[in-house]
Design an enzyme around this catalytic site. Structure first.
Site, PDB file in Angstrom:
ATOM      1  N   ARG A  11       0.857  -1.184   0.000  1.00 18.87           N
ATOM      2  CA  ARG A  11       0.000   0.000   0.000  1.00 18.87           C
ATOM      3  C   ARG A  11       0.897   1.238   0.000  1.00 18.87           C
ATOM      4  O   ARG A  11       1.928   1.272   0.692  1.00 18.87           O
ATOM      5  CB  ARG A  11      -0.911   0.036   1.231  1.00 18.87           C
ATOM      6  CG  ARG A  11      -2.115  -0.895   1.176  1.00 18.87           C
ATOM      7  CD  ARG A  11      -3.138  -0.488   0.104  1.00 18.87           C
ATOM      8  NE  ARG A  11      -4.309  -1.336   0.088  1.00 18.87           N
ATOM      9  CZ  ARG A  11      -4.467  -2.400  -0.709  1.00 18.87           C
ATOM     10  NH1 ARG A  11      -3.510  -2.750  -1.547  1.00 18.87           N
ATOM     11  NH2 ARG A  11      -5.588  -3.099  -0.676  1.00 18.87           N
ATOM     12  N   GLU A  53      -2.913   8.068  -4.397  1.00 20.79           N
ATOM     13  CA  GLU A  53      -3.215   7.163  -5.489  1.00 20.79           C
ATOM     14  C   GLU A  53      -4.566   7.557  -6.066  1.00 20.79           C
ATOM     15  O   GLU A  53      -5.521   7.672  -5.283  1.00 20.79           O
ATOM     16  CB  GLU A  53      -3.282   5.741  -4.935  1.00 20.79           C
ATOM     17  CG  GLU A  53      -3.030   4.689  -5.982  1.00 20.79           C
ATOM     18  CD  GLU A  53      -2.827   3.321  -5.360  1.00 20.79           C
ATOM     19  OE1 GLU A  53      -3.748   2.500  -5.505  1.00 20.79           O
ATOM     20  OE2 GLU A  53      -1.776   3.065  -4.743  1.00 20.79           O
ATOM     21  N   HIS A  97      -1.085   0.357  -9.791  1.00 21.51           N
ATOM     22  CA  HIS A  97      -1.723  -0.614  -8.866  1.00 21.51           C
ATOM     23  C   HIS A  97      -2.314  -1.796  -9.649  1.00 21.51           C
ATOM     24  O   HIS A  97      -3.525  -2.051  -9.589  1.00 21.51           O
ATOM     25  CB  HIS A  97      -2.797   0.088  -8.018  1.00 21.51           C
ATOM     26  CG  HIS A  97      -3.084  -0.633  -6.728  1.00 21.51           C
ATOM     27  ND1 HIS A  97      -3.498   0.003  -5.592  1.00 21.51           N
ATOM     28  CD2 HIS A  97      -3.029  -1.953  -6.400  1.00 21.51           C
ATOM     29  CE1 HIS A  97      -3.681  -0.885  -4.615  1.00 21.51           C
ATOM     30  NE2 HIS A  97      -3.396  -2.083  -5.084  1.00 21.51           N
TER      31      HIS A  97
END
Ligand code: DGY
Length: 324
Positions: free
Chosen positions: A237, A266, A285
């Site tokens: 993360r 993000e 991602h």
């Protein structure tokens, strides 16, 4: 009567069909997440919520949805969900562990290799017409075979990365909050302190959940301990890495390179200062983004959702304490 559920993004056909046969399904069919306020409105009368890691699922949303029986996240990580609030309200939260382990480990290794051998720069070099001859010192990278890999978090994905590293004859150090004796015996990985790992590793790969303890784990102090030739890989993360500290570390040569699949924020805006640096690779991602993995994730999330609607224990539950 069919259960009413809300799905926050397009789903693969098989999972959608599974849900539609027994539920009234309302889907947010755009490619960006539904705005929070709209999501709250949509779940008001729903019994099930199928969500993604980009949706904020907090206590206020749960309170707005008095009929909500289950929250099913289509991801293994669930730091976007107020799990304690869900438990307090008796709502089970599902996630999808296991089915994305290999895809994610493959991608962590892809990033490791790409950073070691400067693949991003090499592709740009050729595309930009700079390839004029063979050069003895052109785009020199680092060895992977026989190097030392430090894995932070020796869970399912950390272990799958260690397994891949054995094919490259790497020495694997790991740090975790508890010793993983079975993994040590099976994979030959060595436990050490976080400080020792950071000092000794040529590659550091992150495989911990995002929690209040791991937020900012990779900060200025951590980078100061690492080798100037070290490479950081993050497929866990974004907020586990302090983005400002990383920028300084890469710019000032405290570490050599970083390869990130997850960022903070993000998505990472195209004008973010990290993207000005040549010694960085960023992917959007996609570590679990293989066709089989995403199909299995969606099916697992659908199974969790349907179990919750039937009042059964979720096969993969992030808050088993909800069952008392
Ligand atoms: C997860 O599942 O938590 C990943 O980040 C996306 O697959």
């Amino acid at each position: 009567m069919k259960h009413a559920i809300y799905v926050t993004r397009h789903l693969p056909e098989t999972a959608l069909y599974k849900l539609q046969t027994v539920c009234d399904v309302e889907i947010w069919d755009r490619d960006i997440p539904p705005p929070y306020d709209l999501l709250v409105e949509k779940v008001r009368d729903k019994q099930g919520l199928f969500c993604l890691l980009t949706d904020r699922i907090d206590a206020a949303l749960m309170d707005a949805a008095p009929r909500l029986k289950v929250i099913s996240q289509c991801a293994v990580g669930y730091d976007n969900i107020a799990v304690t609030a869900a438990t307090e309200r008796g709502i089970p939260v599902g996630n999808t562990p296991g089915v994305l382990t290999d895809a994610t480990a493959d991608f962590a290794f892809t990033l490791l290799m790409s950073a070691a051998r400067r693949i991003g720069e090499a592709i740009d070099y050729v595309r930009q017409g700079n390839w004029t001859t063979w050069g003895l010192t052109l785009l020199l990278g680092q060895s992977v075979y026989g190097a030392t890999l430090g894995i932070i978090g020796m869970g399912r994905i950390g272990q799958a990365v260690a397994q891949r590293a054995s094919g490259f004859n790497m020495k694997v150090l790991y740090y975790d909050t508890s010793r993983q004796h079975e993994a040590e015996a099976r994979l030959g990985v060595e436990f050490c302190s976080l400080e020792e790992l950071l000092q000794a590793s040529d590659y550091v790969s992150l495989h911990v959940n995002l929690t209040e303890e791991t937020r900012g784990l990779m900060d200025a102090q951590a980078f100061a301990l690492m080798k100037p030739t070290a490479i950081l890989i993050n497929t866990a993360r974004g907020p586990i890495v302090d983005a400002d500290a990383l920028h300084v570390a890469l710019k000032e040569g405290q570490i050599a390179y970083a390869a990130l699949d997850v960022t903070d924020p993000e998505p990472l805006p195209a004008d973010h200062n990290l993207l000005e640096l040549p010694n960085l690779i960023v992917a959007p991602h996609i570590a679990s983004a293989t066709v089989p993995s995403r199909n299995l994730m969606s099916m697992r999330a659908a199974e969790n959702l349907l179990a919750g609607l039937r009042g059964e224990r979720l096969p993969y539950c992030a808050n088993p304490e909800v069952y008392g």
